[in-house]
Design a protein around this motif. Structure first.
Motif, mmCIF file in Angstrom:
data_model
loop_
_atom_site.group_PDB
_atom_site.id
_atom_site.type_symbol
_atom_site.label_atom_id
_atom_site.label_comp_id
_atom_site.label_asym_id
_atom_site.label_seq_id
_atom_site.Cartn_x
_atom_site.Cartn_y
_atom_site.Cartn_z
ATOM 1 N N ILE A 23 -5.028 -4.066 2.168
ATOM 2 C CA ILE A 23 -3.920 -3.115 2.189
ATOM 3 C C ILE A 23 -2.667 -3.718 1.554
ATOM 4 N N TYR A 80 -3.848 -2.272 -1.877
ATOM 5 C CA TYR A 80 -3.268 -0.924 -1.873
ATOM 6 C C TYR A 80 -1.778 -0.964 -2.216
ATOM 7 N N TRP A 139 -1.764 -1.744 -6.437
ATOM 8 C CA TRP A 139 -1.931 -0.378 -6.929
ATOM 9 C C TRP A 139 -0.686 0.493 -6.745
ATOM 10 N N GLY A 189 -10.088 -3.184 1.530
ATOM 11 C CA GLY A 189 -9.062 -2.194 1.854
ATOM 12 C C GLY A 189 -9.673 -0.963 2.486
ATOM 13 N N ILE A 236 -7.423 4.360 -1.893
ATOM 14 C CA ILE A 236 -6.317 3.771 -2.664
ATOM 15 C C ILE A 236 -5.455 4.872 -3.253
ATOM 16 N N TRP A 250 -3.461 6.710 -0.426
ATOM 17 C CA TRP A 250 -2.480 5.814 0.197
ATOM 18 C C TRP A 250 -1.324 5.536 -0.760
ATOM 19 N N SER A 251 -1.640 5.222 -2.002
ATOM 20 C CA SER A 251 -0.609 4.875 -2.980
ATOM 21 C C SER A 251 0.261 6.075 -3.326
#
Length: 465
Positions: free
Chosen positions: A85, A89, A93, A112, A120, A123-124
């Protein structure tokens, strides 16, 4: 449907929605929470994943002995998935603070996923919205909605996705690792979150059930809560050395909990820096791992803001805090607000018993200070009704900076023709350029030794022969 388009093309362009979807119906998150509809506001799937499963793990742990190899493995895997993370993440990223070779990207995407915090891409996208719209209604986990909401409430309560700020994730859509993980997210979660840690413990030392409970379920719970602290604790606890307009803060406790993500005020000011902690003694294992990976050839293009820019931000914030403190202090009546007094009027008021003294063209009422004067009554009385500039600046006693500051609080007027003071005052009325420094609230900054009553002494000259 556009009649000019073939049916196949039209259906391809249209969004894949539930046939019961009504665009005019308000989203449940935009309706008041009541006793009758509260359950509709709850995201029950996330409640089960984030709260329900860990609770089952806690109950199962009472009947599952914790073996030392399993404990060590659970801690190791906690750090792996945590780095997935923080280093993956978040810094790789979401913020592109460094670049990674394919093997490292695959590793970070896998572990992650084992943290069970979304793909990803998802979350991003939310995290970029959080940075772009910090502390606003478009921030998906704004701390302004409450500490508990920013920690876990935004996950267990439904949000209207249209309310979340828009962000650009075109770079993520072009990353094959991100795309693959997003398409196969549930498979990644179940394998890396539960199956893989169970296999390691089971095949390694025969503790299948312990690996599932401790390295799987409970480890997921702890890594999730640690990561959620970046959204909550890091916006609530600590200092703001770089900017205080928004909520992010720096604190060592948050750093210890979040694998180094606790220096959050720095991070929000310099988000593309691969570091969170910039001092050698600050705890940031994520930074250390990225640096180590770069030495191993797995990471490259580690981004850092220039120290000059970092220190500029720090100094500006320090100055802002000084200005806020300065505004609370009594610096005396500003010179441009003082009345102009004729010299004869000044002398006459002293003769009538008023304790006035003129220093550098400014008249001060020292009546209440005569008895408190540390140099005695006689010295201060000797300057009443006179031009005490020389006396105050070394002729009788070379007064301290504190004495000049104290004297400024006793100002009552300016002598007509009082050297530079009246000229300065007249220039203020006529809006002429007068060189002096102001703070961010428009108040003049009086540096130590630069008080108007501080007069430079003339250089000593040789006496005539």
């Amino acid at each position: 449907m556009d009649p000019a388009k073939p049916p196949s093309m039209a259906s391809k362009d249209e969004p894949n929605r539930n046939p019961n979807y009504d665009p005019k119906k308000p989203h449940i998150a935009d309706t008041p929470l009541t006793k009758k509809n509260w359950y509709k506001h709850v995201n029950w799937l996330n409640v089960f994943l984030i709260i329900g499963i860990p609770m089952m793990g806690v109950v199962a742990a009472f009947w599952t002995p914790l073996r030392l190899p399993t404990l060590i493995w659970a801690i190791v895997y906690y750090y792996w998935t945590g780095l997935g993370i923080t280093a993956g993440y978040h810094r790789l990223w979401a913020h592109k603070s460094y670049s990674a070779r394919l093997p490292l990207k695959i590793f970070l995407a896998a572990v992650g996923g084992g943290a069970v915090e979304g793909s990803i891409r998802w979350w991003s996208r939310d995290h970029r919205a959080h940075h772009r719209y910090t502390d606003t209604n478009k921030d998906p986990y704004s701390v302004r909605k409450g500490l508990l909401y920013s920690h876990i409430g935004w996950m267990v309560m439904k949000q209207n996705p249209k309310r979340i700020g828009r962000t650009d994730i075109s770079d993520l859509n072009e990353d094959p690792v991100v795309v693959w993980q997003h398409k196969n997210y549930l498979k990644t979660v179940f394998f890396m979150g539960l199956i893989f840690p169970t296999l390691v413990a089971g095949l390694g030392w025969g503790d299948w059930w312990g690996g599932y409970i401790y390295a799987g379920i409970l480890r997921i719970f702890f890594v999730q809560q640690a990561t959620f602290c970046v959204n909550s604790l890091a916006h609530w606890l600590g200092d703001q050395p770089f900017d205080d307009r928004n909520s992010p803060r720096d604190h060592v406790i948050t750093a210890l909990v979040t694998l180094g993500e606790g220096y959050h005020n720095f991070h929000h000011e310099f988000p593309s820096d691969y570091r969170n902690a910039i001092q050698w003694h600050q705890y940031d294992p994520t930074k250390w791992c990225i640096w180590l990976w770069s030495k191993l050839g797995l990471a490259y293009d580690l981004k850092q803001f220039r120290s000059n820019e970092i220190e500029k931000g720090r100094v500006q914030q320090q100055q802002k805090k000084l200005d806020q403190k300065r505004a609370k202090l009594d610096w005396g009546v500003p010179l441009d607000q003082l009345p102009v007094i004729e010299w004869d009027d000044y002398v006459e008021q002293v003769n009538q018993g008023r304790g006035l003294v003129a220093v550098a063209g400014v008249v001060h009422d020292v009546s209440d200070f005569i008895d408190e004067h540390p140099g005695g009554k006689a010295l201060i009385k000797s300057g009443l009704g006179k031009d005490a500039t020389a006396m105050f600046n070394g002729g009788v006693y070379f007064h301290s900076n504190a004495a000049h500051n104290l004297l400024s609080t006793m100002r009552v007027g300016v002598i007509r023709g009082g050297c530079e003071v009246e000229i300065w005052k007249r220039a203020q009325r006529e809006n002429k350029d007068v060189v002096y420094v102001k703070d961010d609230q428009g108040n003049p900054i009086i540096r130590a030794g630069n008080q108007i009553t501080k007069v430079e002494q003339p250089m000593a000259t040789a006496s005539a022969a």
